[in-house]
Write an enzyme that holds these catalytic residues in place. Structure first.
Site, PDB file in Angstrom:
ATOM      1  N   LYS A 164       0.844  -1.208   0.000  1.00  0.00           N
ATOM      2  CA  LYS A 164       0.000   0.000   0.000  1.00  0.00           C
ATOM      3  C   LYS A 164       0.877   1.255   0.000  1.00  0.00           C
ATOM      4  O   LYS A 164       2.096   1.177   0.170  1.00  0.00           O
ATOM      5  CB  LYS A 164      -0.904  -0.015   1.226  1.00  0.00           C
ATOM      6  N   ARG A 172     -11.234   0.752  14.113  1.00  0.00           N
ATOM      7  CA  ARG A 172     -11.253   1.161  12.713  1.00  0.00           C
ATOM      8  C   ARG A 172     -12.232   0.215  12.011  1.00  0.00           C
ATOM      9  O   ARG A 172     -13.297  -0.050  12.534  1.00  0.00           O
ATOM     10  CB  ARG A 172      -9.818   1.106  12.161  1.00  0.00           C
ATOM     11  N   TYR A 209      14.242  31.704   1.755  1.00  0.00           N
ATOM     12  CA  TYR A 209      13.100  32.537   2.133  1.00  0.00           C
ATOM     13  C   TYR A 209      13.138  32.887   3.620  1.00  0.00           C
ATOM     14  O   TYR A 209      13.465  32.048   4.453  1.00  0.00           O
ATOM     15  CB  TYR A 209      11.797  31.782   1.859  1.00  0.00           C
ATOM     16  N   MET A 266       9.920  24.799  -2.044  1.00  0.00           N
ATOM     17  CA  MET A 266       9.066  23.864  -2.782  1.00  0.00           C
ATOM     18  C   MET A 266       9.901  22.959  -3.700  1.00  0.00           C
ATOM     19  O   MET A 266       9.707  21.739  -3.737  1.00  0.00           O
ATOM     20  CB  MET A 266       8.034  24.634  -3.619  1.00  0.00           C
TER      21      MET A 266
HETATM   22  C1  LIG Z   1      -0.406  -1.185   7.015  1.00  0.00           C
HETATM   23  C2  LIG Z   1      -0.966  -2.454   7.429  1.00  0.00           C
HETATM   24  C3  LIG Z   1      -0.125  -3.556   7.636  1.00  0.00           C
HETATM   25  C4  LIG Z   1       1.376  -3.467   7.579  1.00  0.00           C
HETATM   26  O1  LIG Z   1       1.877  -2.725   8.663  1.00  0.00           O
HETATM   27  P1  LIG Z   1       3.451  -2.567   8.904  1.00  0.00           P
HETATM   28  O2  LIG Z   1       3.554  -2.000  10.266  1.00  0.00           O
HETATM   29  O3  LIG Z   1       3.908  -1.606   7.863  1.00  0.00           O
HETATM   30  O4  LIG Z   1       4.056  -3.888   8.733  1.00  0.00           O
HETATM   31  C5  LIG Z   1      -0.730  -4.770   7.923  1.00  0.00           C
HETATM   32  N1  LIG Z   1      -2.079  -4.876   8.025  1.00  0.00           N
HETATM   33  C6  LIG Z   1      -2.901  -3.820   7.837  1.00  0.00           C
HETATM   34  C7  LIG Z   1      -4.368  -4.016   7.954  1.00  0.00           C
HETATM   35  C8  LIG Z   1      -2.379  -2.584   7.544  1.00  0.00           C
HETATM   36  O5  LIG Z   1      -3.198  -1.530   7.385  1.00  0.00           O
END
Ligand SMILES: *Cc1c(COP(=O)(O)O)cnc(C)c1O
Length: 404
Positions: free
Chosen positions: A52, A155, A296, A344
């Protein structure tokens, strides 16, 4: 230089600064987790890579080919990324890996995932609508579903309160939603060395799973997974059937506390190797006379004649403005202070002692140069954030190059 125009911000500056991904470091980190499994008794546990956040900023497109062969499954947030994995596999003639979308899935997307044999996470009752759509689509195979139990993160997922009351629809739609797994996510494994809260979450996970199994009586044992990087390393009871490893696969420790716990739990601290290096070629090197201001707000004034390098990289690229006046980069193995404010598209560093003339230099913003290094943790700390945020915010426009 032959430069293709790749959209906004993909011109010279995007090429002057680039990210190097070390394939051998990534392979090494995969082996660290394989070795953990060898230590643990029982059947072979499956190792999953979390891609991700643009593969934690490393670049989804560049990282996927590096991990595809080495892991058993891939975890993503965005359904479109899952479809991109399938496209990549077809293009390369590779056997499809198990792919699981951890994030929210719109009902129409659920149909596309089912068609492509991608697993999805059912985390709430909005899936009833997806169930109806899946049925209407008359697919050859059901969508493989993993039920998310909220064991204390607050969550996504069904709370114990909601189980089994709110999961009854899964029996109704079992022809199109085949429950193959169950998962949860820890709230507090990284910030502590004392895992009391995580152990309570594990108890809740066991309770929730038992309720689900009683309700659904699945044909095969469910694939159970809860451990991200930290729990995979320091909480053996949490390893179950699959590990969801994100940050540590990229060679970064989840936290200082996790590293401390690893020494206690594993006996020694495994060496994780950072995969990412960030470099930048200077745009100009020149002398400023004593008394000159830099950047700046005129927040920095040279107390002596100073040779500066102007680097064409800034907060647009993900170099945080908050590190102004605190950070250093590396040039020829020496630390060079960042002078004045991060802009930037520009960063000014002091190269008075790091070079001998005004020819262009290459600065390392993240990574090693000689004896020195700048870690993602250090840069994140200067920016008052965590390395997770720092790396995922590295500009998607930056060129990413795979090295060995
Ligand atoms: C981001 C995430 C992980 C991985 O977490 P790390 O700490 O980066 O290993 C695993 N499971 C879920 C549901 C996540 O959102």
């Amino acid at each position: 230089m032959n430069v293709e125009h790749g959209g906004p911000g993909a011109g010279f500056a995007a090429h002057a600064s680039w990210l190097e991904l070390s394939a051998s470091s990534l392979r090494h980190n995969v082996e660290v987790f394989r070795a953990l499994e060898a230590v643990a008794a029982g059947p072979r546990r499956r190792l999953g890579a979390v891609l991700k956040g643009n593969a934690y900023g490393h670049g989804f497109r560049q990282t996927l080919p590096l991990v595809h062969a080495g892991v058993d499954l891939l975890y993503l947030i965005d359904p479109l990324d899952a479809l991109a994995v399938r496209a990549f596999e077809r293009e390369q003639g590779l056997a499809p890996r198990q792919v699981l979308v951890l994030g929210a899935v719109a009902p129409e997307e659920a149909v596309a995932l089912a068609r492509e044999g991608v697993d999805a996470v059912v985390a709430d009752r909005s899936w009833e609508e997806a169930g109806a759509l899946l049925r209407a689509a008359k697919l050859e195979r059901p969508l493989r579903a993993h039920v998310h139990i909220d064991t204390g993160l607050g969550r996504e997922g069904f709370t114990l309160e909601q189980l089994p009351r709110d999961t009854g629809f899964l029996s109704e739609y079992r022809d199109v939603l085949q429950v193959v797994g169950v998962l949860s996510h820890f709230a507090n494994t990284e910030d502590v060395t004392e895992q009391g809260y995580a152990l309570a979450q594990l108890d809740a996970f066991e309770t929730g799973m038992a309720r689900l199994v009683a309700q659904l009586s699945p044909a095969r044992p469910l694939e159970r997974h809860i451990a991200a990087s930290a729990a995979s390393l320091v909480l053996p009871r949490a390893r179950y059937d699959a590990l969801r490893v994100g940050i540590a696969l990229y060679g970064l420790w989840p936290s200082v506390e996790t590293r401390l716990s690893a020494r206690l739990v594993l006996g020694e601290v495994p060496a994780l190797k950072p995969v990412l290096t960030w470099k930048c070629r200077s745009q100009a090197v020149k002398w400023l006379p004593a008394g000159s201001y830099v950047g700046y707000g005129c927040t920095y004034r040279c107390s002596e004649p100073t040779r500066i390098a102007v680097l064409p990289v800034g907060y647009f690229d993900g170099y945080p403005r908050l590190v102004s006046g605190k950070a250093h980069v590396l040039v020829n193995g020496r630390r060079c202070a960042v002078l004045g404010r991060v802009m930037m598209n520009h960063l000014i560093v002091d190269v008075t002692r790091a070079t001998t003339d005004e020819r262009p230099v290459t600065a390392t913003l993240l990574g090693h140069d000689g004896e020195e290094s700048v870690s993602a943790e250090a840069l994140a700390t200067w920016a008052q954030t965590i390395h997770y945020e720092l790396v995922t915010r590295l500009g998607a426009h930056l060129r990413r190059v795979v090295v060995d």
